[in-house]
Design a protein around this motif. Structure first.
Motif, PDB file in Angstrom:
ATOM      1  N   SER A  51       0.816  -1.218   0.000  1.00  5.22           N
ATOM      2  CA  SER A  51       0.000   0.000   0.000  1.00  5.22           C
ATOM      3  C   SER A  51       0.843   1.258   0.000  1.00  5.22           C
ATOM      4  N   SER A  53       3.765   1.526  -1.889  1.00  3.45           N
ATOM      5  CA  SER A  53       4.633   1.549  -3.062  1.00  3.45           C
ATOM      6  C   SER A  53       3.911   2.182  -4.251  1.00  3.45           C
ATOM      7  N   ASN A  54       4.668   2.885  -5.080  1.00  5.21           N
ATOM      8  CA  ASN A  54       4.090   3.485  -6.286  1.00  5.21           C
ATOM      9  C   ASN A  54       4.785   2.996  -7.552  1.00  5.21           C
ATOM     10  N   PRO A 126       2.567  -2.281  -6.771  1.00  3.28           N
ATOM     11  CA  PRO A 126       2.218  -0.976  -6.184  1.00  3.28           C
ATOM     12  C   PRO A 126       0.718  -0.782  -5.968  1.00  3.28           C
ATOM     13  N   GLY A 128      -1.343   1.744  -6.582  1.00  5.45           N
ATOM     14  CA  GLY A 128      -2.150   2.297  -7.674  1.00  5.45           C
ATOM     15  C   GLY A 128      -2.600   1.244  -8.664  1.00  5.45           C
ATOM     16  N   TRP A 129      -1.788   0.185  -8.833  1.00  5.30           N
ATOM     17  CA  TRP A 129      -2.141  -0.868  -9.790  1.00  5.30           C
ATOM     18  C   TRP A 129      -3.248  -1.742  -9.241  1.00  5.30           C
TER      19      TRP A 129
END
Length: 210
Positions: A51, A53-54, A126, A128-129
């Motif tokens: 949660s 990581s980007n 990540p 966002g994915w």
């Protein structure tokens, strides 16, 4: 006659009070398994849904073991840990796009990953994915991960299992394994080349007879 004094009550004095200090609650990020396709083979690897990581990150040991193709940068990009500190050991290399298959209904996508140490995890996915672009259902149960969002439907594979090879660092570092795999790959390649040569010869004969 002396007056009797009543027994006085004292509040808050000489009384031991146990103070309970509640430690902050710790929550683990969801962990499970996924598959990646390397040189036509399907490998099962441990993954972490992070949660914080980007960016996609793949274990550098996994890259070495499976000989995953990658690119190198002349100037390393800054990759930060959750504390904001720059991780000096990564940012110089990233994989060429690899197919990632994940979930009970086999969601397939093409991803490129930064290469860095990742402990026991093969890949870090990540936030966002897996939360926005490709939302995962049943997040608390890795065995039941699914992709039921409408935008995910084009990414779902048929029900066939394919070829499964599970990443095992000890086996993949065994010289005998690489000798056997190299011989097996050479044999298959030779048979395919022989079949292609026979096909070309047959076509040439047909053209000659026209």
């Amino acid at each position: 006659m002396p007056s009797k004094r009543g027994k006085q009550q004292t509040y808050g004095r000489n009384k031991r009070t146990d103070i309970i200090i509640n430690e902050p609650q710790r929550y683990d990020c969801p962990e499970g398994h996924a598959h990646i396709y390397i040189l036509g083979k399907r490998y099962r690897i441990p993954v972490l849904l992070d949660s914080g990581s980007n960016i996609f990150l793949i274990n550098e040991q996994l890259v070495k073991d499976l000989h995953i193709p990658y690119h190198s940068r002349a100037d390393a990009v800054q990759i930060q840990g959750f504390t904001g500190e720059v991780i000096s050991s990564c940012g110089s290399h990233f994989t060429k796009p690899v197919y990632l298959e994940i979930g009970a209904n086999k969601h397939l996508s093409l991803v490129s990953c930064e290469i860095a140490p990742a402990g026991k995890d093969g890949m870090i996915i990540p936030f966002g994915w897996w939360h926005q672009e490709h939302p995962i259902k049943n997040i608390a149960n890795p065995e039941a991960w699914r992709f039921d969002d409408t935008d995910c439907q084009p990414h779902l594979l048929p029900e066939d299992e394919g070829i499964l090879v599970e990443w095992d660092e000890n086996v993949l570092n065994d010289p005998f394994f690489f000798f056997f795999f190299s011989f097996f790959f050479f044999l298959i390649k030779s048979l395919l080349c022989l079949k292609v040569q026979k096909t070309h010869a047959a076509l040439a004969m047909e053209i000659k007879n026209l």
